[in-house]
Design a protein around this motif. Structure first.
Motif, PDB file in Angstrom:
ATOM      1  N   GLY A   1     -32.033  21.467  -1.682  1.00  0.00           N
ATOM      2  CA  GLY A   1     -33.202  20.933  -0.993  1.00  0.00           C
ATOM      3  C   GLY A   1     -34.084  20.108  -1.906  1.00  0.00           C
ATOM      4  N   ALA A   2     -34.259  20.558  -3.147  1.00  0.00           N
ATOM      5  CA  ALA A   2     -35.072  19.807  -4.101  1.00  0.00           C
ATOM      6  C   ALA A   2     -34.446  18.453  -4.415  1.00  0.00           C
ATOM      7  N   GLN A   3     -33.133  18.412  -4.520  1.00  0.00           N
ATOM      8  CA  GLN A   3     -32.452  17.149  -4.789  1.00  0.00           C
ATOM      9  C   GLN A   3     -32.653  16.159  -3.644  1.00  0.00           C
ATOM     10  N   ILE A   4     -32.486  16.647  -2.423  1.00  0.00           N
ATOM     11  CA  ILE A   4     -32.638  15.755  -1.268  1.00  0.00           C
ATOM     12  C   ILE A   4     -34.101  15.381  -1.069  1.00  0.00           C
ATOM     13  N   ASP A   5     -34.992  16.331  -1.262  1.00  0.00           N
ATOM     14  CA  ASP A   5     -36.428  16.058  -1.156  1.00  0.00           C
ATOM     15  C   ASP A   5     -36.823  14.935  -2.106  1.00  0.00           C
ATOM     16  N   TRP A   6     -36.431  15.048  -3.355  1.00  0.00           N
ATOM     17  CA  TRP A   6     -36.726  14.011  -4.355  1.00  0.00           C
ATOM     18  C   TRP A   6     -36.091  12.692  -3.953  1.00  0.00           C
ATOM     19  N   GLY A   7     -34.812  12.758  -3.540  1.00  0.00           N
ATOM     20  CA  GLY A   7     -34.088  11.541  -3.194  1.00  0.00           C
ATOM     21  C   GLY A   7     -34.725  10.762  -2.068  1.00  0.00           C
ATOM     22  N   LEU A   8     -35.218  11.470  -1.056  1.00  0.00           N
ATOM     23  CA  LEU A   8     -35.858  10.792   0.070  1.00  0.00           C
ATOM     24  C   LEU A   8     -37.247  10.281  -0.296  1.00  0.00           C
ATOM     25  N   ARG A   9     -37.972  11.050  -1.084  1.00  0.00           N
ATOM     26  CA  ARG A   9     -39.342  10.637  -1.440  1.00  0.00           C
ATOM     27  C   ARG A   9     -39.346   9.418  -2.353  1.00  0.00           C
ATOM     28  N   PHE A  10     -38.367   9.318  -3.230  1.00  0.00           N
ATOM     29  CA  PHE A  10     -38.375   8.248  -4.220  1.00  0.00           C
ATOM     30  C   PHE A  10     -37.269   7.214  -4.003  1.00  0.00           C
ATOM     31  N   GLY A  11     -36.574   7.315  -2.894  1.00  0.00           N
ATOM     32  CA  GLY A  11     -35.613   6.292  -2.526  1.00  0.00           C
ATOM     33  C   GLY A  11     -34.334   6.280  -3.317  1.00  0.00           C
ATOM     34  N   THR A  12     -33.994   7.393  -3.968  1.00  0.00           N
ATOM     35  CA  THR A  12     -32.745   7.439  -4.724  1.00  0.00           C
ATOM     36  C   THR A  12     -31.574   7.919  -3.869  1.00  0.00           C
ATOM     37  N   MET A  13     -31.882   8.324  -2.629  1.00  0.00           N
ATOM     38  CA  MET A  13     -30.847   8.677  -1.666  1.00  0.00           C
ATOM     39  C   MET A  13     -31.102   7.902  -0.388  1.00  0.00           C
ATOM     40  N   PRO A  14     -30.060   7.616   0.366  1.00  0.00           N
ATOM     41  CA  PRO A  14     -30.247   6.890   1.629  1.00  0.00           C
ATOM     42  C   PRO A  14     -31.001   7.733   2.638  1.00  0.00           C
ATOM     43  N   ASP A  15     -31.781   7.085   3.457  1.00  0.00           N
ATOM     44  CA  ASP A  15     -32.597   7.763   4.460  1.00  0.00           C
ATOM     45  C   ASP A  15     -31.732   8.063   5.679  1.00  0.00           C
ATOM     46  N   ARG A  16     -31.025   9.176   5.611  1.00  0.00           N
ATOM     47  CA  ARG A  16     -30.129   9.557   6.700  1.00  0.00           C
ATOM     48  C   ARG A  16     -30.741  10.702   7.499  1.00  0.00           C
ATOM     49  N   ALA A  17     -30.478  10.705   8.794  1.00  0.00           N
ATOM     50  CA  ALA A  17     -31.066  11.715   9.669  1.00  0.00           C
ATOM     51  C   ALA A  17     -30.689  13.131   9.244  1.00  0.00           C
ATOM     52  N   ALA A  18     -29.451  13.335   8.804  1.00  0.00           N
ATOM     53  CA  ALA A  18     -29.007  14.668   8.405  1.00  0.00           C
ATOM     54  C   ALA A  18     -29.803  15.186   7.211  1.00  0.00           C
ATOM     55  N   PHE A  19     -30.133  14.291   6.281  1.00  0.00           N
ATOM     56  CA  PHE A  19     -30.928  14.697   5.121  1.00  0.00           C
ATOM     57  C   PHE A  19     -32.343  15.084   5.556  1.00  0.00           C
ATOM     58  N   ALA A  20     -32.952  14.269   6.380  1.00  0.00           N
ATOM     59  CA  ALA A  20     -34.318  14.553   6.837  1.00  0.00           C
ATOM     60  C   ALA A  20     -34.363  15.834   7.660  1.00  0.00           C
ATOM     61  N   ASP A  21     -33.397  16.018   8.557  1.00  0.00           N
ATOM     62  CA  ASP A  21     -33.379  17.206   9.409  1.00  0.00           C
ATOM     63  C   ASP A  21     -33.243  18.480   8.584  1.00  0.00           C
ATOM     64  N   TYR A  22     -32.501  18.388   7.485  1.00  0.00           N
ATOM     65  CA  TYR A  22     -32.317  19.560   6.627  1.00  0.00           C
ATOM     66  C   TYR A  22     -33.559  19.848   5.790  1.00  0.00           C
ATOM     67  N   VAL A  23     -34.155  18.811   5.201  1.00  0.00           N
ATOM     68  CA  VAL A  23     -35.205  19.038   4.210  1.00  0.00           C
ATOM     69  C   VAL A  23     -36.593  19.220   4.827  1.00  0.00           C
ATOM     70  N   LEU A  24     -36.861  18.650   5.979  1.00  0.00           N
ATOM     71  CA  LEU A  24     -38.209  18.741   6.540  1.00  0.00           C
ATOM     72  C   LEU A  24     -38.673  20.190   6.753  1.00  0.00           C
ATOM     73  N   PRO A  25     -37.840  21.064   7.316  1.00  0.00           N
ATOM     74  CA  PRO A  25     -38.294  22.465   7.443  1.00  0.00           C
ATOM     75  C   PRO A  25     -38.503  23.139   6.086  1.00  0.00           C
ATOM     76  N   LEU A  26     -37.728  22.757   5.079  1.00  0.00           N
ATOM     77  CA  LEU A  26     -37.903  23.346   3.755  1.00  0.00           C
ATOM     78  C   LEU A  26     -39.270  22.992   3.180  1.00  0.00           C
ATOM     79  N   ARG A  27     -39.748  21.796   3.482  1.00  0.00           N
ATOM     80  CA  ARG A  27     -41.061  21.370   2.991  1.00  0.00           C
ATOM     81  C   ARG A  27     -42.205  22.164   3.609  1.00  0.00           C
ATOM     82  N   GLU A  28     -41.918  22.876   4.690  1.00  0.00           N
ATOM     83  CA  GLU A  28     -42.945  23.687   5.343  1.00  0.00           C
ATOM     84  C   GLU A  28     -42.993  25.109   4.798  1.00  0.00           C
ATOM     85  N   ARG A  29     -42.069  25.455   3.941  1.00  0.00           N
ATOM     86  CA  ARG A  29     -42.066  26.810   3.390  1.00  0.00           C
ATOM     87  C   ARG A  29     -43.307  27.021   2.514  1.00  0.00           C
ATOM     88  N   PRO A  30     -43.969  28.160   2.654  1.00  0.00           N
ATOM     89  CA  PRO A  30     -45.162  28.408   1.843  1.00  0.00           C
ATOM     90  C   PRO A  30     -44.919  28.285   0.344  1.00  0.00           C
TER      91      PRO A  30
END
Length: 208
Positions: free
Chosen positions: A159-188
């Protein structure tokens, strides 16, 4: 001295371990290091000869490398249930270390604008950036968690790898990545970790 010491810099992969530590909820002693100075000082080189962070010392045992630290901590505190049941261990180890190896290598090479030719792809561990991104997409597509039906240390690292990749553009903005990481960002624990490191970065920037 604390049983668990965390060496880090907020502008580093230490953010991954910070998240893991916050998921554990165990007390730890933080030691902030600077690039080029305290990170290369003899006392820290005795902990990690690479002079890099993150690193932890737990009950006198040294662990370096983000993926290794996450795996170690999950095993060291089994009551936190950050290791999946045996039936999901194959995916747990597979994708955690895929993220630590091919994903790290592919993203770094891509960021530095190095693309291996067809012959080189047979030798380099990641093959090609495109192959790695496609495999990672398949790993997370349609899943809430990377291994089994509950959150684990592998979700911290992947999750940290994909989170970083999407935030800084080092990974492609794919729906599967966003769908996976968005709930993780809500974890306390994720939010606490981001707040801690964000405050430390702001303080560093204010101090020049």
């Amino acid at each position: 001295m604390s049983e668990l010491i965390f060496y880090t810099n907020p502008m580093s992969r230490g953010q991954i371990v910070r998240w893991m530590l916050e998921e554990l909820g165990e007390p730890y002693e933080e030691r902030l290091l600077d690039y080029g100075t305290t990170m290369k000082a003899p006392d820290y080189l005795a902990v990690n000869p690479m002079g890099k962070v993150p690193a932890i010392v737990h009950r006198g045992q040294v662990v370096t490398e983000g993926a290794a630290i996450c795996t170690y901590l999950a095993d060291a505190f089994p009551e936190k249930r950050l290791v999946p049941p045996p039936s999901a261990r194959a995916d747990y180890y597979r994708w955690l270390f895929f993220a630590a190896g091919p994903v790290e290598q592919a993203v770094t090479s891509h960021a530095f604008h190095w693309t291996p030719d067809e012959k080189q792809r047979r030798t380099v561990g990641f093959g090609s950036y495109e192959d790695v991104m496609n495999a990672l997409e398949q790993a997370v597509a349609g899943k809430s968690f990377i291994a089994g039906d509950r959150f684990s240390a592998a979700d911290v690292y992947v999750g940290a790898q994909i989170d970083w990749g999407l935030r800084f553009g080092t990974m492609p903005d794919r729906a599967a990545f966003a769908d996976y990481v968005l709930p993780l960002r809500e974890r306390p624990a994720y939010r606490r970790a981001q707040e801690i490191d964000g405050a430390l970065i702001a303080k560093m920037q204010q101090g020049g």
